[in-house]
Design an enzyme around this catalytic site. Sequence first.
Site, PDB file in Angstrom:
ATOM      1  N   ARG A 281       0.614  -1.624   0.084  1.00  0.00           N
ATOM      2  CA  ARG A 281      -0.095   0.042   0.080  1.00  0.00           C
ATOM      3  C   ARG A 281       0.909   1.526   0.543  1.00  0.00           C
ATOM      4  O   ARG A 281       0.668   2.074  -0.111  1.00  0.00           O
ATOM      5  CB  ARG A 281      -1.466  -0.149   1.297  1.00  0.00           C
ATOM      6  CG  ARG A 281      -2.169   0.961   0.680  1.00  0.00           C
ATOM      7  CD  ARG A 281      -2.888   0.586   2.314  1.00  0.00           C
ATOM      8  NE  ARG A 281      -2.586   1.279   3.128  1.00  0.00           N
ATOM      9  CZ  ARG A 281      -2.628  -0.164   4.547  1.00  0.00           C
ATOM     10  NH1 ARG A 281      -3.865  -0.608   4.221  1.00  0.00           N
ATOM     11  NH2 ARG A 281      -2.851   0.615   5.658  1.00  0.00           N
TER      12      ARG A 281
ATOM     13  N   ASP B  87      -6.197  24.607  -6.084  1.00  0.00           N
ATOM     14  CA  ASP B  87      -6.665  23.199  -6.317  1.00  0.00           C
ATOM     15  C   ASP B  87      -6.092  24.125  -8.109  1.00  0.00           C
ATOM     16  O   ASP B  87      -6.458  24.518  -8.762  1.00  0.00           O
ATOM     17  CB  ASP B  87      -7.808  23.724  -6.450  1.00  0.00           C
ATOM     18  CG  ASP B  87      -8.175  22.665  -7.983  1.00  0.00           C
ATOM     19  OD1 ASP B  87      -7.724  21.182  -8.778  1.00  0.00           O
ATOM     20  OD2 ASP B  87      -9.398  21.846  -7.863  1.00  0.00           O
TER      21      ASP B  87
HETATM   22  C1  PLP Z   1     -11.825  17.247 -12.432  1.00  0.00           C
HETATM   23  C2  PLP Z   1     -11.685  18.232 -11.506  1.00  0.00           C
HETATM   24  C3  PLP Z   1     -11.387  17.391  -9.378  1.00  0.00           C
HETATM   25  C4  PLP Z   1     -11.594  16.443  -9.440  1.00  0.00           C
HETATM   26  O1  PLP Z   1     -10.987  15.582 -10.057  1.00  0.00           O
HETATM   27  P1  PLP Z   1     -11.341  13.834 -10.387  1.00  0.00           P
HETATM   28  O2  PLP Z   1     -10.370  12.671 -10.523  1.00  0.00           O
HETATM   29  O3  PLP Z   1     -12.446  13.501 -11.490  1.00  0.00           O
HETATM   30  O4  PLP Z   1     -12.187  13.237  -8.823  1.00  0.00           O
HETATM   31  C5  PLP Z   1     -10.843  18.565  -8.595  1.00  0.00           C
HETATM   32  N1  PLP Z   1     -10.834  20.199  -9.085  1.00  0.00           N
HETATM   33  C6  PLP Z   1     -10.785  20.040 -10.893  1.00  0.00           C
HETATM   34  C7  PLP Z   1     -10.706  21.800 -10.819  1.00  0.00           C
HETATM   35  C8  PLP Z   1     -11.722  19.240 -11.749  1.00  0.00           C
HETATM   36  O5  PLP Z   1     -11.950  19.986 -12.769  1.00  0.00           O
END
Ligand code: PLP
Length: 386
Positions: A50, A176
């Site tokens: 893991r 993000d």
């Molecule tokens: C798609 C996305 C996520 C999440 O990613 P997943 O792999 O689909 O969980 C997070 N932030 C943004 C800006 C995204 O476009």
Amino acid sequence: MTEETRLIHSGLAQTPLARTVGPPIQRGSTVLLPNAAALYDHGAHVTYGRQGLAAQNALTDALAELEHAQSVTLYPSGLAALTGAMLAVLAAGDEVLVVDTIYKPTRRFCDTVLKRFGVKVRYYPPSLDAQALMAVCGPATRLILLESPGSLSFEFQDVPAIATAARARGMLTLIDNTWAAGLLFKPLDHGVDISVQALTKYVGGHSDVFMGSVAVSAPGLIQALDDGVLNLGWAVSPDDAYQMLRGLRTLAVRMARHDQSARQVADWLSRQPEVAQVLHPALPGAPGGDIWRRDFSGACGLFAFIFKPGAPMAPAAFLDRLEIFGLGFSWGGFESLAINCDPQFPGRLNSGAYGGPMIRLHIGLEDPDDLIQDLAAGLAAWRAAG
Ligand SMILES: *Cc1c(COP(=O)(O)O)cnc(C)c1O
């Protein structure tokens, strides 16, 4: 030994492996240790699969290089990376300030899980500058969540100024960074503490694998993120890690093409009479263009535009006429996509004061002239609707 036993113990891992360009896809839950003392010597040995084996380790090395980070942890989706990072650094009684334009599932996690665990959540508009944002922070504010640009309405934040001001006051920042894919903007170089991306998008690049990453450099955060992964039990498969590594090899060349084509399409759209505004930072006078030019080395294939007011069904008529663009969520793959954004705005502080229906486009790797023809047919359907 009987045949029964011989079949169980033949054909096991062979060493040394031939040296291929990519890492081996090592599948393993159990790791065989050389002797009894090694079983509990977790410092010197990987003792359980893991923790990640050859393919996962190669991927985290490459992502650390991409993000200019000391350490990267992996999660089974981008959303899991965002929630995992928050759970690793927040505790009951803390407050988190979240940008109003955050990815909607992140908002749902904050409003449900974080609140249930006694973390206070407040939202702030993306237009707040560092000084105004510091003014709304309280003594319990532990973490500021950023997303720049917002992945629907493309507001840019002054990330370096906010990160610097937050750090001076002992607060953490988490961004993000999926739009920039770790390539176009380097958050850690600008003082951000935690850089998260959904590798599902551009790093994967083919709309077929989920994964997320968290990049950090401060020793305390490296420990907190490692502990978070250990305590919550996140793991990604070696096959998926290999797919992400394969995507990384072509990330820069794909991104250059996404960028070039998206600018061509955005420029064309900005000259169409049905379109009120195109939200692409490279267009002259676009909102956030100054910040984007200062901080980013380019743009990706994702942007939005706003229709002039028209018949209520006209945006759906536009989308339904598209043939090359698929209608679907996610982005970052080789193919072009479109969605209408407005159903996602209710619940925001600014619940959609954009002056008209908004459409988000992902410009894939197709010939941009074909994409423009497809969009032109869509605009004809928009006009015909009313
Ligand atoms: C798609 C996305 C996520 C999440 O990613 P997943 O792999 O689909 O969980 C997070 N932030 C943004 C800006 C995204 O476009």
